[in-house]
Motif scaffolding. Structure first.
Motif: not given
Length: 225
Positions: A25, A28-29, A32, A86, A90
């Motif tokens: 992940s 995407d983290l 964000a 996020y 996400m």
């Protein structure tokens, strides 16, 4: 470590951490928190800058982006901004690590039920896992707020075992952070440290006390033979 460790001889279920163990992940983290920098006129930072701390969630991402910790007055507001960002992204670039889909399929063929125990809150874990077909076969998903405690406390792992109706001593727990191993050992489970996730340079999984260490998801199958 030896793949013939008798600790794995009576495994009846396999539990996994989520981020850094089953799924990547980090993209995407990072997106964000990097949006927060861009929105403030600061230069974007590359994914490689954020990846080592992806397993630390908001604390890790905000620390890398703005060099502040949870004790800073601005941290709560920045954390909520990060959470909103996020939530909006996400599922865009998050994916299962190479070999995870094959690993889960092999566990099912062997008749071994599996589940997830993560410190990620249900606010994010539930929609994220619902969006990924990989988790359709999971017998339980324990989030960071499912019980009053989070890892390294053993209660989330014990709750997973209860829901699966399997003795904790017959459960294996796989994670990419020391707190995963601490929780698994405290719950009386066999433990496996995964080194392919978000290990920072200062982390040495051989010091965590896990019963075994794997360098790829499929390496787990060698322990279960």
């Amino acid at each position: 470590m030896s793949t013939e460790n008798p600790i794995f001889g009576d495994v009846k279920a396999v539990l996994f951490d989520l981020d850094g163990t089953l799924i990547d992940s980090a993209p995407d983290l990072a997106a964000a928190v990097d949006k927060m920098r861009i929105d403030r006129g600061l230069p974007s930072m590359p994914l490689d800058h954020y990846r080592p701390m992806a397993g630390a969630g908001a604390r890790g991402m905000i620390g890398l982006a703005f060099a502040i910790g949870p004790d800073h007055l601005d941290f709560p507001a920045l954390r909520e901004e990060f959470f909103i960002n996020y939530a909006n992204c996400m599922t865009q670039s998050t994916y299962a690590f190479e070999g995870v889909v094959e690993l889960i399929s092999s566990l099912q063929v062997q008749g071994l039920p599996w589940g997830v125990v993560t410190n990620k809150s249900s606010r994010f874990s539930e929609p994220l896992t619902a969006a990924m077909p990989l988790f359709n076969s999971a017998k339980t998903i324990i989030c960071g707020d499912t019980t009053p405690y989070a890892k390294p406390h053993p209660e989330p792992l014990l709750e997973a075992a209860r829901r699966m109706r399997i003795d904790p001593a017959q459960c294996m727990y796989v994670g990419d952070d020391e707190r995963d191993i601490v929780a698994g050992l405290a719950a009386g489970m066999s433990t496996v440290a995964a080194t392919y996730g978000y290990l920072g340079k200062s982390n040495d999984p051989s010091l965590w006390g896990a019963h075994a260490v794997i360098n790829s998801p499929m390496g787990l199958l060698q322990l279960l033979k």
